[in-house]
Design a protein around this motif. Structure first.
Motif, short mmCIF file in Angstrom:
data_model
loop_
_atom_site.label_atom_id
_atom_site.label_comp_id
_atom_site.label_asym_id
_atom_site.label_seq_id
_atom_site.Cartn_x
_atom_site.Cartn_y
_atom_site.Cartn_z
N PHE A 57 -5.44 11.71 -1.49
CA PHE A 57 -4.62 12.74 -0.85
C PHE A 57 -5.01 12.89 0.61
O PHE A 57 -6.17 12.70 0.97
N THR A 58 -4.04 13.28 1.44
CA THR A 58 -4.29 13.69 2.81
C THR A 58 -4.16 15.21 2.84
O THR A 58 -3.14 15.75 2.42
N VAL A 59 -5.19 15.89 3.32
CA VAL A 59 -5.19 17.35 3.39
C VAL A 59 -4.69 17.77 4.76
O VAL A 59 -5.12 17.22 5.78
N THR A 60 -3.78 18.74 4.77
CA THR A 60 -3.22 19.22 6.03
C THR A 60 -3.53 20.70 6.23
O THR A 60 -3.71 21.45 5.26
N ARG A 61 -3.60 21.09 7.49
CA ARG A 61 -3.73 22.50 7.87
C ARG A 61 -2.72 22.74 8.99
O ARG A 61 -2.72 22.01 9.98
N ASP A 62 -1.89 23.72 8.80
CA ASP A 62 -0.84 24.02 9.77
C ASP A 62 0.02 22.79 10.08
O ASP A 62 0.42 22.56 11.22
N GLY A 63 0.25 21.97 9.07
CA GLY A 63 1.10 20.80 9.22
C GLY A 63 0.44 19.58 9.85
O GLY A 63 1.08 18.56 10.03
N HIS A 64 -0.85 19.68 10.15
CA HIS A 64 -1.57 18.57 10.78
C HIS A 64 -2.60 18.00 9.81
O HIS A 64 -3.35 18.77 9.19
N PRO A 65 -2.68 16.68 9.68
CA PRO A 65 -3.68 16.09 8.80
C PRO A 65 -5.09 16.39 9.31
O PRO A 65 -5.36 16.25 10.50
N ILE A 66 -5.96 16.84 8.41
CA ILE A 66 -7.34 17.14 8.81
C ILE A 66 -8.37 16.34 8.00
O ILE A 66 -9.54 16.31 8.37
N GLY A 67 -7.95 15.71 6.92
CA GLY A 67 -8.92 14.95 6.14
C GLY A 67 -8.27 14.23 4.99
O GLY A 67 -7.07 14.37 4.74
N MET A 82 0.85 -1.17 0.00
CA MET A 82 0.00 0.00 0.00
C MET A 82 0.89 1.23 0.00
O MET A 82 1.82 1.35 0.78
N SER A 83 0.62 2.18 -0.89
CA SER A 83 1.44 3.37 -0.97
C SER A 83 0.93 4.45 -0.02
O SER A 83 -0.24 4.47 0.35
N VAL A 84 1.83 5.35 0.34
CA VAL A 84 1.48 6.45 1.23
C VAL A 84 0.80 7.54 0.40
O VAL A 84 1.23 7.86 -0.69
N GLN A 85 -0.28 8.07 0.95
CA GLN A 85 -0.99 9.14 0.25
C GLN A 85 -0.18 10.42 0.32
O GLN A 85 0.32 10.79 1.38
N PRO A 86 -0.06 11.13 -0.79
CA PRO A 86 0.63 12.41 -0.74
C PRO A 86 -0.17 13.40 0.09
O PRO A 86 -1.39 13.37 0.11
N GLU A 87 0.56 14.28 0.78
CA GLU A 87 -0.10 15.32 1.56
C GLU A 87 -0.19 16.59 0.74
O GLU A 87 0.75 16.94 0.01
N ILE A 88 -1.32 17.25 0.85
CA ILE A 88 -1.49 18.56 0.23
C ILE A 88 -2.00 19.51 1.30
O ILE A 88 -2.73 19.12 2.20
N THR A 89 -1.59 20.75 1.18
CA THR A 89 -2.03 21.74 2.15
C THR A 89 -3.40 22.28 1.74
O THR A 89 -3.84 22.13 0.60
N GLN A 90 -4.03 22.92 2.69
CA GLN A 90 -5.32 23.55 2.42
C GLN A 90 -5.16 24.57 1.29
O GLN A 90 -6.02 24.67 0.41
N ARG A 91 -4.05 25.29 1.29
CA ARG A 91 -3.79 26.29 0.24
C ARG A 91 -3.64 25.61 -1.12
O ARG A 91 -4.17 26.09 -2.13
N ASP A 92 -2.89 24.48 -1.16
CA ASP A 92 -2.76 23.74 -2.42
C ASP A 92 -4.13 23.31 -2.95
O ASP A 92 -4.39 23.40 -4.15
N LEU A 93 -4.96 22.85 -2.05
CA LEU A 93 -6.30 22.41 -2.45
C LEU A 93 -7.07 23.57 -3.08
O LEU A 93 -7.73 23.41 -4.11
N ARG A 94 -6.97 24.73 -2.49
CA ARG A 94 -7.67 25.90 -3.02
C ARG A 94 -7.07 26.33 -4.36
O ARG A 94 -7.80 26.59 -5.31
N ASN A 95 -5.75 26.39 -4.44
CA ASN A 95 -5.10 26.93 -5.63
C ASN A 95 -5.00 25.94 -6.79
O ASN A 95 -4.94 26.35 -7.94
N ARG A 96 -4.98 24.66 -6.49
CA ARG A 96 -4.79 23.64 -7.54
C ARG A 96 -5.97 22.67 -7.58
O ARG A 96 -5.82 21.50 -7.90
N SER A 97 -7.16 23.17 -7.27
CA SER A 97 -8.31 22.27 -7.12
C SER A 97 -8.60 21.46 -8.39
O SER A 97 -8.88 20.26 -8.30
#
Length: 89
Positions: A29-39, A1-16
């Motif tokens: 993807f794992t979404v992070t905010r302030d370096g912490h996974p949130i979803g 099983m591969s590790v999901q890449p992390e994207i920041t909340q800003r990346d999600l907004r800018n590269r949706s």
């Protein structure tokens, strides 16, 4: 099983669009905010696809073996061998 890449909340907004296209292609993807996974963003399950006989045979070659005696013993212990009487109370 591969590790999901992390994207920041800003990346999600800018590269949706780019991210949604990747999800549609099967990427998670794992979404992070302030370096912490949130979803997590994960693709929805798709309908099962047809598997050719050759592909099934190739997958079956790597499947673990089944001990027939153990399998039958498991069936005997879990199966109810007495038929139910629909009129019994």
């Amino acid at each position: 099983m591969s590790v999901q890449p992390e994207i920041t909340q800003r990346d999600l907004r800018n590269r949706s669009r780019e991210i949604m296209d990747a999800i549609q292609g099967g990427q998670s993807f794992t979404v992070t905010r302030d370096g912490h996974p949130i979803g997590q963003l994960v693709p929805l399950r798709r309908r099962r696809r047809f598997v050719s006989r050759e592909e099934f045979a190739a997958m079956s070659r790597t499947a673990p073996g089944i001990d027939l005696q153990t399998f039958r013993a498991d069936q005997e212990t879990t199966a109810d061998t007495a038929p139910d009487d629909p009129y019994a109370r």
